[in-house]
Enzyme design. Structure first.
Site, PDB file in Angstrom:
ATOM      1  N   SER A   8     -68.994  74.038  60.352  1.00 34.50           N
ATOM      2  CA  SER A   8     -68.325  74.692  59.113  1.00 34.50           C
ATOM      3  C   SER A   8     -68.756  76.143  59.035  1.00 34.50           C
ATOM      4  O   SER A   8     -70.129  76.333  58.967  1.00 34.50           O
ATOM      5  CB  SER A   8     -69.344  73.814  57.839  1.00 34.50           C
ATOM      6  OG  SER A   8     -69.047  74.438  56.693  1.00 34.50           O
TER       7      SER A   8
ATOM      8  N   HIS B  25     -64.262  73.785  60.575  1.00 35.84           N
ATOM      9  CA  HIS B  25     -64.422  73.146  59.293  1.00 35.84           C
ATOM     10  C   HIS B  25     -64.508  74.077  58.401  1.00 35.84           C
ATOM     11  O   HIS B  25     -65.159  75.122  58.482  1.00 35.84           O
ATOM     12  CB  HIS B  25     -65.650  72.094  59.055  1.00 35.84           C
ATOM     13  CG  HIS B  25     -65.514  71.364  57.704  1.00 35.84           C
ATOM     14  ND1 HIS B  25     -64.669  70.397  57.527  1.00 35.84           N
ATOM     15  CD2 HIS B  25     -65.949  71.701  56.324  1.00 35.84           C
ATOM     16  CE1 HIS B  25     -64.822  69.713  56.607  1.00 35.84           C
ATOM     17  NE2 HIS B  25     -65.674  70.438  55.719  1.00 35.84           N
TER      18      HIS B  25
ATOM     19  N   ASP C 122     -64.205  74.784  54.216  1.00 37.72           N
ATOM     20  CA  ASP C 122     -64.482  74.941  52.913  1.00 37.72           C
ATOM     21  C   ASP C 122     -63.970  75.723  51.898  1.00 37.72           C
ATOM     22  O   ASP C 122     -64.314  76.718  51.766  1.00 37.72           O
ATOM     23  CB  ASP C 122     -65.971  74.368  52.511  1.00 37.72           C
ATOM     24  CG  ASP C 122     -66.583  73.251  53.435  1.00 37.72           C
ATOM     25  OD1 ASP C 122     -65.829  72.179  53.256  1.00 37.72           O
ATOM     26  OD2 ASP C 122     -67.680  73.529  53.777  1.00 37.72           O
TER      27      ASP C 122
ATOM     28  N   MET D   3     -63.406  76.164  47.783  1.00 37.52           N
ATOM     29  CA  MET D   3     -64.125  75.773  46.644  1.00 37.52           C
ATOM     30  C   MET D   3     -63.554  76.819  45.434  1.00 37.52           C
ATOM     31  O   MET D   3     -63.063  77.800  45.598  1.00 37.52           O
ATOM     32  CB  MET D   3     -65.441  75.993  46.657  1.00 37.52           C
ATOM     33  CG  MET D   3     -66.110  75.377  47.712  1.00 37.52           C
ATOM     34  SD  MET D   3     -67.911  75.272  47.554  1.00 37.52           S
ATOM     35  CE  MET D   3     -68.462  75.136  49.189  1.00 37.52           C
TER      36      MET D   3
ATOM     37  N   HIS E 261     -61.118  71.840  54.349  1.00 30.50           N
ATOM     38  CA  HIS E 261     -61.407  70.718  53.321  1.00 30.50           C
ATOM     39  C   HIS E 261     -61.303  71.345  51.879  1.00 30.50           C
ATOM     40  O   HIS E 261     -62.131  72.397  51.515  1.00 30.50           O
ATOM     41  CB  HIS E 261     -62.595  70.626  53.595  1.00 30.50           C
ATOM     42  CG  HIS E 261     -63.628  69.619  52.490  1.00 30.50           C
ATOM     43  ND1 HIS E 261     -64.857  69.489  52.318  1.00 30.50           N
ATOM     44  CD2 HIS E 261     -63.241  68.805  51.547  1.00 30.50           C
ATOM     45  CE1 HIS E 261     -65.394  68.732  51.394  1.00 30.50           C
ATOM     46  NE2 HIS E 261     -64.369  68.238  50.851  1.00 30.50           N
TER      47      HIS E 261
ATOM     48  N   MET F 292     -61.916  71.433  48.214  1.00 28.37           N
ATOM     49  CA  MET F 292     -62.576  71.065  47.067  1.00 28.37           C
ATOM     50  C   MET F 292     -62.099  71.814  45.559  1.00 28.37           C
ATOM     51  O   MET F 292     -62.638  72.799  45.202  1.00 28.37           O
ATOM     52  CB  MET F 292     -64.101  71.333  47.142  1.00 28.37           C
ATOM     53  CG  MET F 292     -64.601  70.513  48.183  1.00 28.37           C
ATOM     54  SD  MET F 292     -66.523  70.980  48.513  1.00 28.37           S
ATOM     55  CE  MET F 292     -66.094  71.920  49.844  1.00 28.37           C
TER      56      MET F 292
ATOM     57  N   MET G  47     -68.412  62.117  52.208  1.00 34.89           N
ATOM     58  CA  MET G  47     -69.424  63.359  51.659  1.00 34.89           C
ATOM     59  C   MET G  47     -70.788  62.608  51.607  1.00 34.89           C
ATOM     60  O   MET G  47     -71.047  61.720  51.252  1.00 34.89           O
ATOM     61  CB  MET G  47     -69.098  63.766  50.328  1.00 34.89           C
ATOM     62  CG  MET G  47     -67.832  64.800  50.464  1.00 34.89           C
ATOM     63  SD  MET G  47     -67.829  66.144  51.498  1.00 34.89           S
ATOM     64  CE  MET G  47     -69.270  66.971  51.057  1.00 34.89           C
TER      65      MET G  47
ATOM     66  N   GLY H 112     -76.466  73.390  52.958  1.00 35.52           N
ATOM     67  CA  GLY H 112     -77.860  73.476  53.005  1.00 35.52           C
ATOM     68  C   GLY H 112     -78.786  72.247  52.445  1.00 35.52           C
ATOM     69  O   GLY H 112     -79.904  72.129  52.278  1.00 35.52           O
TER      70      GLY H 112
END
Length: 220
Positions: A7, A32, A34, A36, A65, A67, A136, A144
């Site tokens: 990621s 990956h 992410d 957001m 991904h 979100m 998830m 983290g």
């Protein structure tokens, strides 16, 4: 097939291109990414311009991904930016089946993600349609975090649901995965492993080697 998907949320963005090259050279199959929006999750990350930029430097599979709220609004843009797999949250769309079909219509693979509090059973109506389920293993939106122990049973339940229907679907896990605990997710039935800090903090090549060794140990 066991797949590692590092990621980039955990990468150093001042040297992102260099680190992606290191990840690729070390043998990771997916990258990956992410996305957001600050609405579906509190954090804001990056979007199409970053994906388009890094698409130019690598042939890795882009595992995007989303979100974001109402992901169907931006599917064409993410496909055009270079996504190979587009995963959206079950909780973020009123008509998940339509979103999956739209992703397939763009000649991309479709993933469906569920938050830790969402019952796994809610994905059943879409089990035949999706290519991958993302379970998830932390609350989405922040890197983290530590792996939520209850996730193991949820992964196992998802694999059972697919197996009972004769569906050979990928199960991806994302959150708190390290070389030391990845066997827990693999034993439960996951086969696509997202790792952020466990890859990008420290020596990237060495970290990926450790994860790949854990994969091999599991296969034995």
């Amino acid at each position: 097939m066991l797949i590692l998907s590092p990621s980039i949320l955990a990468a150093d963005f001042s040297v992102l291109g260099k680190q992606i090259k290191e990840v690729e050279a070390a043998g990771a199959q997916y990258l990956h990414i992410d996305v957001m929006d600050g609405c579906f999750v509190p954090s804001i990350s990056f979007g199409m311009p970053v994906i388009s930029s890094i698409r130019k430097i690598t042939g890795m599979i882009f595992d995007v991904h989303l979100m974001i709220e109402e992901p169907e609004r931006y599917l064409e843009e993410f496909a055009a930016a270079g996504a190979d797999i587009i995963t959206f949250h079950l909780e973020a769309s009123r008509k998940p089946d339509d979103v999956i079909r739209k992703i397939h219509g763009l000649n991309k693979k479709a993933g469906v993600s569920v938050k830790p509090a969402t019952p796994i059973m809610e994905m059943i109506p879409y089990a035949d349609l999706m290519d991958m389920l993302l379970v998830m293993t932390v609350e989405p939106g922040f890197g983290g975090q530590s792996y939520i122990p209850e996730s193991t049973g949820r992964i196992r339940e998802a694999r059972r649901i697919f197996d009972e229907r004769g569906l050979a679907k990928d199960i991806q896990v994302d959150g708190g995965i390290t070389a030391d605990n990845v066997h827990v997710a693999l034993e439960a039935g996951a086969n696509v492993i997202v790792a952020g800090s466990a890859v990008f903090k420290g020596d990237i090549g060495r970290n990926i080697c450790k994860m790949q060794k854990a994969f091999l140990d599991f296969k034995r």
